[in-house]
Each structure stands twice: as C-alpha cells, then as structure tokens.
Design an enzyme around this catalytic site. Structure first.
Site, PDB file in Angstrom:
ATOM      1  N   GLU A   1       0.285 -11.789  -3.331  1.00  9.78           N
ATOM      2  CA  GLU A   1      -1.164 -12.013  -3.196  1.00  9.78           C
ATOM      3  C   GLU A   1      -1.907 -11.781  -4.510  1.00  9.78           C
ATOM      4  O   GLU A   1      -3.069 -12.118  -4.635  1.00  9.78           O
ATOM      5  CB  GLU A   1      -1.733 -11.119  -2.075  1.00  9.78           C
TER       6      GLU A   1
ATOM      7  N   CYS B   1       5.950  -5.399  -0.265  1.00  4.89           N
ATOM      8  CA  CYS B   1       6.055  -4.046  -0.828  1.00  4.89           C
ATOM      9  C   CYS B   1       6.092  -2.991   0.288  1.00  4.89           C
ATOM     10  O   CYS B   1       7.084  -2.923   1.004  1.00  4.89           O
ATOM     11  CB  CYS B   1       4.944  -3.826  -1.842  1.00  4.89           C
TER      12      CYS B   1
ATOM     13  N   HIS C   1       4.135  -8.257  -5.015  1.00  5.10           N
ATOM     14  CA  HIS C   1       2.828  -8.569  -4.419  1.00  5.10           C
ATOM     15  C   HIS C   1       2.447 -10.030  -4.668  1.00  5.10           C
ATOM     16  O   HIS C   1       1.728 -10.314  -5.627  1.00  5.10           O
ATOM     17  CB  HIS C   1       1.757  -7.661  -5.033  1.00  5.10           C
TER      18      HIS C   1
ATOM     19  N   ARG D   1      12.566   3.290  -1.374  1.00  7.99           N
ATOM     20  CA  ARG D   1      11.159   3.386  -1.816  1.00  7.99           C
ATOM     21  C   ARG D   1      11.047   3.854  -3.270  1.00  7.99           C
ATOM     22  O   ARG D   1      11.833   4.684  -3.720  1.00  7.99           O
ATOM     23  CB  ARG D   1      10.404   4.412  -0.970  1.00  7.99           C
TER      24      ARG D   1
ATOM     25  N   ILE E   1       4.435  -3.176  -8.069  1.00 11.58           N
ATOM     26  CA  ILE E   1       3.617  -1.961  -8.180  1.00 11.58           C
ATOM     27  C   ILE E   1       4.299  -0.833  -7.405  1.00 11.58           C
ATOM     28  O   ILE E   1       4.325  -0.849  -6.180  1.00 11.58           O
ATOM     29  CB  ILE E   1       2.193  -2.199  -7.631  1.00 11.58           C
ATOM     30  N   ARG E   2       4.833   0.121  -8.114  1.00 10.88           N
ATOM     31  CA  ARG E   2       5.617   1.209  -7.480  1.00 10.88           C
ATOM     32  C   ARG E   2       6.505   0.613  -6.386  1.00 10.88           C
ATOM     33  O   ARG E   2       6.509   1.045  -5.237  1.00 10.88           O
ATOM     34  CB  ARG E   2       4.710   2.300  -6.920  1.00 10.88           C
TER      35      ARG E   2
ATOM     36  N   SER F   1       3.443   3.122   2.545  1.00 10.01           N
ATOM     37  CA  SER F   1       4.075   3.026   3.854  1.00 10.01           C
ATOM     38  C   SER F   1       3.925   4.319   4.670  1.00 10.01           C
ATOM     39  O   SER F   1       3.800   4.273   5.899  1.00 10.01           O
ATOM     40  CB  SER F   1       5.548   2.643   3.706  1.00 10.01           C
TER      41      SER F   1
ATOM     42  N   GLY G   1       0.867  -1.181   0.000  1.00 15.52           N
ATOM     43  CA  GLY G   1       0.000   0.000   0.000  1.00 15.52           C
ATOM     44  C   GLY G   1       0.896   1.221   0.000  1.00 15.52           C
ATOM     45  O   GLY G   1       1.789   1.324  -0.829  1.00 15.52           O
TER      46      GLY G   1
HETATM   47  N1  GLN Z   1       5.266   2.991  -3.124  1.00 14.84           N
HETATM   48  C1  GLN Z   1       4.768   2.412  -1.910  1.00 14.84           C
HETATM   49  C2  GLN Z   1       5.521   2.938  -0.682  1.00 14.84           C
HETATM   50  O1  GLN Z   1       6.518   3.543  -0.825  1.00 14.84           O
HETATM   51  C3  GLN Z   1       4.847   0.896  -1.949  1.00 14.84           C
HETATM   52  C4  GLN Z   1       4.039   0.368  -3.101  1.00 14.84           C
HETATM   53  C5  GLN Z   1       3.275  -0.876  -2.793  1.00 14.84           C
HETATM   54  O2  GLN Z   1       3.169  -1.317  -1.640  1.00 14.84           O
HETATM   55  N2  GLN Z   1       2.700  -1.447  -3.832  1.00 14.84           N
HETATM   56  O3  GLN Z   1       5.093   2.706   0.410  1.00 14.84           O
END
Ligand code: GLN
Length: 193
Positions: free
Chosen positions: A173, A84, A171, A107, A135-136, A50, A48
């Site tokens: 999941e 993540c 991820h 990050r 994802i990012r 952080s 998500g």
């Molecule tokens: N970019 C988010 C972060 O820095 C991590 C991305 C993710 O959990 N999919 O917290």
C-alpha cells in the site's frame, strides 16, 4: 480498522479500483458485528503491530479477530490480503486452529526500525517486478506444501499464496503501485461471478 496502516490501504484499494475499472465499497471493520453487516467479498489485514491487533481483536468489546478467522475458514476461495503484521496473523493465528496461510513466519526478523528498507521484488503473481517497502518486517522461515511462494527478494520468499489468501511481508500500500490490491479485487470479482 483496529490498529496499523489501514487508511493507506483504503487509498490503495480506491486506486486499484480505479486502475482496474472495478467498482468497490469499503467497509471498516472494528467488531464482529461489523463483519456480519458488511458481508464483504474480500478482506485486507493491514500492517502494524500484531501483538496490539491480537489484544484489541480478541477483546470481548471487539471479537473481530475470531470472527475474521471463522469467515476465512468457511470458504477457501474468499480473497484475503495480509501485509506485514497482517501476514503474521494469517500464518500464526494463535487460536488453536490451522494457519490461514500455511507458512511459518518469524517476527521482526530483519532487526529493528533502522533496518527497514525498500527493494525491487520479483513476483510470479504479477509477472513483473514490484517495489517492496519493508518496515520491521517478518521473514518466512518455511512454506508449507499447500502454499506457494509468489514473491521473492534476492531468492528469499517475501510473498506466499494459499488458495486465494495472500500473505506479504512488505507494505504494497506504500508503493504507489496498486498491482497487489488489483489482484485482490480481480480475484473477488471472479469469485463473485
Ligand atoms: N513488527 C510488526 C509485528 O511484529 C510488523 C511490522 C509491520 O507490520 N510493519 O507485528
């Protein structure tokens, strides 16, 4: 359950329980008192944001984040899966204590949302390949002596194990493959026996 991809993790845990033939009970944690009441055998830190997780989890209305860190530090055998943003919290708890997973992490190191991708990964923990969804995602910049690289993507480390704590920058999941969640449940079962 404060923020992020938590419902998909619940589905993945049910799939893993079914695949591994292990009975589970899910406890949704929002406050420090939820952790006391649940007395869990394993923890999942979802992906998500952080920053949001730190804000909500350190807020006095919740207090969940310090309670989770204490719980993990009490016993190095306690199984934890951080994905993540969850991996970021484990490697960089920012609470003045030791990292829960001894690795340095950067990050958003792959770039912006458009730079999200999926790719086959190699895992010594599973002894096979696994489809990783990024994802990012963050990147590990250093793996400490007490930790071990257990998942790689083209020679780059994307999964680190420290005791029974596993930090993944992708991820699991979202992959329709419950292998890492099965590892968590199997480890929890072994520790409880
Ligand atoms: N970019 C988010 C972060 O820095 C991590 C991305 C993710 O959990 N999919 O917290």
């Amino acid at each position: 359950m404060l923020q992020g991809a938590r419902h998909v993790h619940i589905a993945a845990l049910h799939a893993a329980a079914n695949d591994a033939g292990i009975e589970i009970e899910i406890h949704e944690l929002r406050k420090a008192t939820d952790l006391e009441n649940a007395q869990p055998h394993a923890l999942v830190f979802p992906g998500g944001e952080s920053t949001t997780m730190r804000l909500t989890g350190n807020d006095s209305a919740s207090g969940l984040l310090p309670a989770l860190f204490d719980w993990i530090r009490e016993d190095s055998k306690r199984p934890v899966l951080g994905t993540c943003a969850g991996a970021i919290l484990l490697c960089d708890p920012q609470d003045g204590g030791e990292p829960l997973v001894a690795a340095e992490i950067d990050r958003n190191a792959y770039g912006r949302q458009v730079d999200s991708f999926q790719s086959a990964l190699d895992s010594t923990l599973l002894d096979r390949q696994f489809l990783g969804v990024f994802i990012r995602a963050p990147r590990f910049t250093k793996v400490g002596d007490s930790a071990e690289a257990v998942v790689t993507h083209e020679n780059e480390v994307v999964g680190v194990r420290h005791d029974n704590r596993l930090a993944l920058t992708f991820h699991p999941e979202l992959s329709q493959d419950s292998a890492f969640h099965q590892w968590l449940l199997q480890t929890a079962k072994e520790v409880a026996e």
